[in-house]
Design an enzyme around this catalytic site. Structure first.
Site, short mmCIF file in Angstrom:
data_model
loop_
_atom_site.label_atom_id
_atom_site.label_comp_id
_atom_site.label_asym_id
_atom_site.label_seq_id
_atom_site.Cartn_x
_atom_site.Cartn_y
_atom_site.Cartn_z
N ARG A 117 1.15 -0.87 0.02
CA ARG A 117 0.29 0.11 -0.18
C ARG A 117 0.82 1.30 0.35
O ARG A 117 2.15 1.23 0.62
CB ARG A 117 -0.96 0.53 1.21
N HIS A 157 -1.86 0.87 -9.81
CA HIS A 157 -2.60 -0.80 -8.60
C HIS A 157 -3.17 -1.49 -9.09
O HIS A 157 -4.38 -2.45 -9.56
CB HIS A 157 -3.71 0.12 -7.47
N GLU A 160 -3.97 7.40 -3.94
CA GLU A 160 -3.80 7.10 -5.58
C GLU A 160 -5.63 7.73 -5.57
O GLU A 160 -6.92 7.71 -5.62
CB GLU A 160 -4.26 5.79 -5.12
P1 NAP Z 1 -1.08 -11.36 5.25
O1 NAP Z 1 -1.18 -12.68 5.44
O2 NAP Z 1 -1.31 -10.96 6.04
O3 NAP Z 1 0.75 -10.35 5.17
C1 NAP Z 1 1.41 -9.52 6.25
C2 NAP Z 1 2.52 -9.65 5.93
O4 NAP Z 1 2.63 -8.56 7.05
C3 NAP Z 1 2.52 -10.66 7.79
O5 NAP Z 1 3.05 -11.54 7.35
C4 NAP Z 1 2.84 -9.51 8.85
O6 NAP Z 1 3.42 -10.63 10.17
C5 NAP Z 1 3.01 -8.69 8.56
N1 NAP Z 1 3.72 -7.53 9.59
C6 NAP Z 1 2.14 -6.56 9.64
N2 NAP Z 1 2.90 -5.53 10.26
C7 NAP Z 1 4.19 -5.64 10.24
C8 NAP Z 1 4.92 -4.72 10.30
N3 NAP Z 1 4.96 -3.59 11.41
N4 NAP Z 1 6.60 -5.14 10.54
C9 NAP Z 1 6.40 -6.33 9.24
N5 NAP Z 1 6.04 -6.97 9.16
C10 NAP Z 1 4.49 -6.76 9.51
O7 NAP Z 1 -1.34 -10.51 3.97
P2 NAP Z 1 -1.52 -10.77 2.07
O8 NAP Z 1 -2.30 -11.50 2.41
O9 NAP Z 1 -0.27 -10.75 2.12
O10 NAP Z 1 -1.37 -9.50 2.20
C11 NAP Z 1 -0.55 -8.23 2.49
C12 NAP Z 1 -0.44 -6.86 1.68
O11 NAP Z 1 -0.31 -6.42 0.55
C13 NAP Z 1 -1.83 -6.33 2.10
O12 NAP Z 1 -2.83 -6.32 3.65
C14 NAP Z 1 -2.63 -5.44 1.26
O13 NAP Z 1 -2.82 -4.23 1.48
C15 NAP Z 1 -1.48 -5.59 0.14
N6 NAP Z 1 -2.10 -6.21 -1.42
C16 NAP Z 1 -1.79 -4.96 -2.86
C17 NAP Z 1 -2.17 -5.52 -3.59
C18 NAP Z 1 -2.45 -4.80 -4.79
O14 NAP Z 1 -3.26 -5.07 -6.23
N7 NAP Z 1 -1.52 -4.27 -4.63
C19 NAP Z 1 -3.22 -6.70 -3.60
C20 NAP Z 1 -3.95 -7.36 -2.72
C21 NAP Z 1 -3.27 -7.09 -1.27
P3 NAP Z 1 2.65 -12.03 10.76
O15 NAP Z 1 2.91 -12.53 9.76
O16 NAP Z 1 3.96 -11.70 11.66
O17 NAP Z 1 1.61 -11.05 11.52
#
Ligand code: NAP
Length: 314
Positions: free
Chosen positions: A233, A280, A262
């Site tokens: 993000r 995006h 955005e």
């Molecule tokens: P997820 O499975 O919840 O993974 C998020 C990871 O971030 C987890 O490993 C978490 O650690 C870690 N985290 C949380 N807070 C942190 C911090 N302060 N410092 C370091 N690491 C931290 O989520 P996901 O499904 O992979 O999605 C991740 C993000 O991608 C979403 O939140 C979204 O914003 C973004 N996204 C963007 C698009 C796009 O179109 N560009 C599409 C999909 C998603 P723990 O496991 O240890 O809790």
């Protein structure tokens, strides 16, 4: 009645239309128009461009039971405001993991190999012939790739670059023993990771703790030969600082899919060299977008039929 704030693809719209009365805002709807549209809704389907706050929830009224986000990231939704009003909130995890991890890999390669600059030069007639010194970039094989946030998407991205021969290091809130074992990954403090990595890719969610976690000082640690990728993000990154670091040469290259405000993009970033900038499109595959639409609809149907939704976040 179900309100679709903007647009829901048929994979999600059709099952909702079979069961409920629908009201749809369309892609051009303004926040002010949405306040009128939601009145009387039992369910509201939104996407990341729609901020869901107390005002919008109150405009929907007491009958609102669920807000279904068409995304996994939910920084657009005030979860506390939902909880205070007894409104369930849901998201669409998993179905977009592959698409987003693959796009992060595509941005890694595009930035590492200076593809945007090279293509622009060719299209604009600046390619005057083969030059052994031009566009020299970085190979993923043998590189150290730092993954910030080793969750669903970060883990899949780590597998992809590991498959290409990279060493993986990561930060997360908790150690990932399976990634350590299966990918030979090593957990590090953020500053150590930034210094050690040739490529840094962001996969943590947007939250108060991650707000602008990457600014000028962090980009300097990634360094003049380093590649920085963001598909998480925009608010995690100081966008102007990325533009300035590319301009000065403090940062090697960048591949970005998301921005702070955005669809606005910092003019400094737009003018910077060695940057691949996408609008995006992380989840923009047929499979992922249909999966997201279907998942959003399943969450709405579950709540309105009195069942626990599969992807509750509040
Ligand atoms: P997820 O499975 O919840 O993974 C998020 C990871 O971030 C987890 O490993 C978490 O650690 C870690 N985290 C949380 N807070 C942190 C911090 N302060 N410092 C370091 N690491 C931290 O989520 P996901 O499904 O992979 O999605 C991740 C993000 O991608 C979403 O939140 C979204 O914003 C973004 N996204 C963007 C698009 C796009 O179109 N560009 C599409 C999909 C998603 P723990 O496991 O240890 O809790």
């Amino acid at each position: 009645m179900v309100v679709i704030a903007r647009l829901l693809l048929p994979a999600g719209r059709d099952p909702l239309a079979e069961r409920f009365e629908l009201r749809e805002g369309g892609l051009e709807i303004t926040q002010a128009e949405l306040l009128g549209l939601v009145s009387g809704a039992a369910a509201l389907v939104v996407d990341p461009s729609i901020p869901v706050d107390g005002e919008l929830l109150d405009a929907a009224g007491d009958g609102l039971r669920v807000v279904a986000n068409f995304a996994v990231g939910h920084d657009n939704i005030d979860l506390a405001a939902c909880a205070e009003r007894g409104v369930v909130a849901t998201n669409t995890p998993g179905v977009l993991t592959e698409a987003t991890a693959e796009l992060a890999l595509a941005l890694t390669l595009a930035a590492a190999r200076r593809m945007s600059d090279a293509e622009r030069d060719l299209r604009d007639g600046r390619w005057t012939g083969w030059d052994p010194s031009a566009y020299r970039g970085l190979e993923v094989r043998g590189a150290t790739v730092g993954v910030i946030g080793l969750g669903r998407i970060g883990r899949r991205y780590a597998e992809l670059v590991r498959g290409m021969g990279a060493d993986v290091v990561y930060t997360a809130r908790s150690r990932k023993a399976d990634a350590d074992r299966e990918l030979g990954a090593r957990m590090m403090e953020l500053s150590e990771l930034l210094e050690a990595s040739d490529v840094v890719s962001l996969h943590a969610p947007s939250s108060p703790e991650t707000h602008r976690m990457i600014g000028a000082a962090e980009l300097e640690l990634i360094g003049p030969r380093g590649v920085f990728v963001n598909t998480s993000r925009g608010p995690l990154v100081d966008e102007d600082a990325v533009g300035a670091a590319l301009e000065s040469g403090a940062l090697g290259a960048a591949g970005l899919d998301v921005y702070e405000k955005e669809p606005e993009v910092s003019s400094r970033l737009l003018q910077a060299p060695r940057a691949t900038l996408l609008p995006h499109i992380g989840s923009a595959t047929v499979t992922a977008r249909d999966g997201m639409a279907r998942t959003a609809a399943e969450n709405v149907i579950a709540v309105l039929e009195g069942r626990d939704p599969p992807n509750r976040i509040a």
